[in-house]
Design a protein around this motif. Structure first.
Motif, PDB file in Angstrom:
ATOM      1  N   ARG A  75     -27.239  23.773 -16.075  1.00 30.60           N
ATOM      2  CA  ARG A  75     -28.486  24.373 -16.565  1.00 30.60           C
ATOM      3  C   ARG A  75     -28.243  25.299 -17.750  1.00 30.60           C
ATOM      4  N   ALA A  76     -27.151  26.059 -17.712  1.00 36.24           N
ATOM      5  CA  ALA A  76     -26.851  26.969 -18.819  1.00 36.24           C
ATOM      6  C   ALA A  76     -26.551  26.191 -20.098  1.00 36.24           C
ATOM      7  N   ALA A  79     -29.828  25.084 -21.573  1.00 36.71           N
ATOM      8  CA  ALA A  79     -30.482  26.212 -22.242  1.00 36.71           C
ATOM      9  C   ALA A  79     -29.832  26.488 -23.591  1.00 36.71           C
ATOM     10  N   ASP A  80     -28.499  26.360 -23.644  1.00 36.05           N
ATOM     11  CA  ASP A  80     -27.792  26.550 -24.914  1.00 36.05           C
ATOM     12  C   ASP A  80     -28.177  25.473 -25.919  1.00 36.05           C
ATOM     13  N   THR A  83     -31.364  26.398 -27.472  1.00 31.84           N
ATOM     14  CA  THR A  83     -31.152  27.452 -28.457  1.00 31.84           C
ATOM     15  C   THR A  83     -30.620  26.888 -29.764  1.00 31.84           C
ATOM     16  N   SER A 125     -32.924  19.173 -15.769  1.00 27.98           N
ATOM     17  CA  SER A 125     -32.534  19.466 -17.153  1.00 27.98           C
ATOM     18  C   SER A 125     -33.606  18.992 -18.131  1.00 27.98           C
ATOM     19  N   THR A 128     -36.302  21.614 -18.214  1.00 19.84           N
ATOM     20  CA  THR A 128     -35.847  22.799 -18.943  1.00 19.84           C
ATOM     21  C   THR A 128     -35.880  22.575 -20.446  1.00 19.84           C
ATOM     22  N   GLU A 132     -38.553  24.297 -23.296  1.00 26.19           N
ATOM     23  CA  GLU A 132     -38.106  25.122 -24.419  1.00 26.19           C
ATOM     24  C   GLU A 132     -38.501  24.516 -25.757  1.00 26.19           C
TER      25      GLU A 132
END
Length: 258
Positions: A75-76, A79-80, A83, A125, A128, A132
């Motif tokens: 998940r991190a 998110a990256d 970004t 994923s 997510t 975003e």
């Protein structure tokens, strides 16, 4: 086809993100979008930093191809990725959520680890990343989001409970996001592949009984190849589909109609 109708499918100046773009359906999708004029950001867990097949095919068509690695079970990391996409010097116009994995085992033997891996990659994923990237699309008032669903968004399958659950979830997510975002200029739809000759189906194609049983049910008389998904991807990414929202469009050789 008239000039006006051709223009409806023209993606010149658009930036398309294709996850799972290293091979198979994702590679074919990226190539088709590039042929229609889009620049590509290809994303995959094991994508080469340079010289990849997707990069070669896209640049051969005169478009740019940026490659990124992301573990969609993390998940991190997802998110990256969001970004990094947000930091590009141009916005994402088209998001193709194609990354996926499968684990084959009877339900009584299907481990929690396999379940978690498949649900993370194929469903969590994707929500997510879409959430975003979707925020930017909402701010601009336009965008195209395409999920890769499955026949198992409608059927139960055999020995793939995690995959079926995830792909059924994608069908619901497609409709839920369309309900919220259709009135704000965002198209959210899903492609529903039938049985495709890719690495994910190698085990089925290696089983003579299963292979024959599947082939006998396909009215088109053949399994799909990745290139069968280029046209529908361009359609859903283009202005030709501006009034298409929350649709799950089968590309299955007639399987669901039988």
């Amino acid at each position: 086809m008239s000039t006006t109708r051709r223009a409806a499918f023209d993606l010149s100046g658009k930036l398309a993100v294709v996850t799972g773009g290293r091979r198979g359906i994702g590679l074919a999708m990226a190539e088709a979008l590039a042929a229609a004029g889009a620049d590509i950001v290809a994303v995959s867990a094991n994508l080469e930093a340079s010289g990849s097949q997707v990069e070669q095919r896209v640049t051969a068509l005169g478009r740019t191809c940026l490659t990124m690695r992301t573990d969609f079970a993390d998940r991190a990391a997802v998110a990256d990725l969001a970004t990094r996409l947000g930091a590009l010097d141009r916005p994402v116009d088209i998001l193709v959520n194609n990354a996926g994995t499968i684990a084959r085992a009877p339900a009584a033997e299907h481990s929690d680890d396999a379940w978690d891996q498949v649900l993370s990659v194929n469903l969590s994923s994707q929500f997510t990343l879409t959430r975003e990237v979707g925020r930017g699309m909402l701010e601009r008032g336009h965008g195209k989001i395409i999920f890769t669903a499955s026949l198992l968004s409608f059927q139960g399958g055999i020995n793939v409970p995690g995959y079926t659950a995830a792909k059924s979830g994608l069908a619901g997510l497609t409709r839920a996001l369309a309900n919220e975002w259709a009135g704000r200029g965002i198209n959210v739809n899903a492609i529903v592949p039938g049985y495709v000759a890719t690495d994910n189906t190698q085990a089925l194609r290696d089983d003579p009984d299963r292979y024959s049983a599947i082939l006998d049910r396909i009215p088109a008389g053949r399994w799909a190849v990745p290139e069968d998904f280029g046209g529908i991807t361009v359609f859903l990414a283009s202005s030709a589909s501006d009034y298409v929202h929350g649709a799950l469009i089968p590309v299955d050789g007639g399987w669901l109609g039988r």
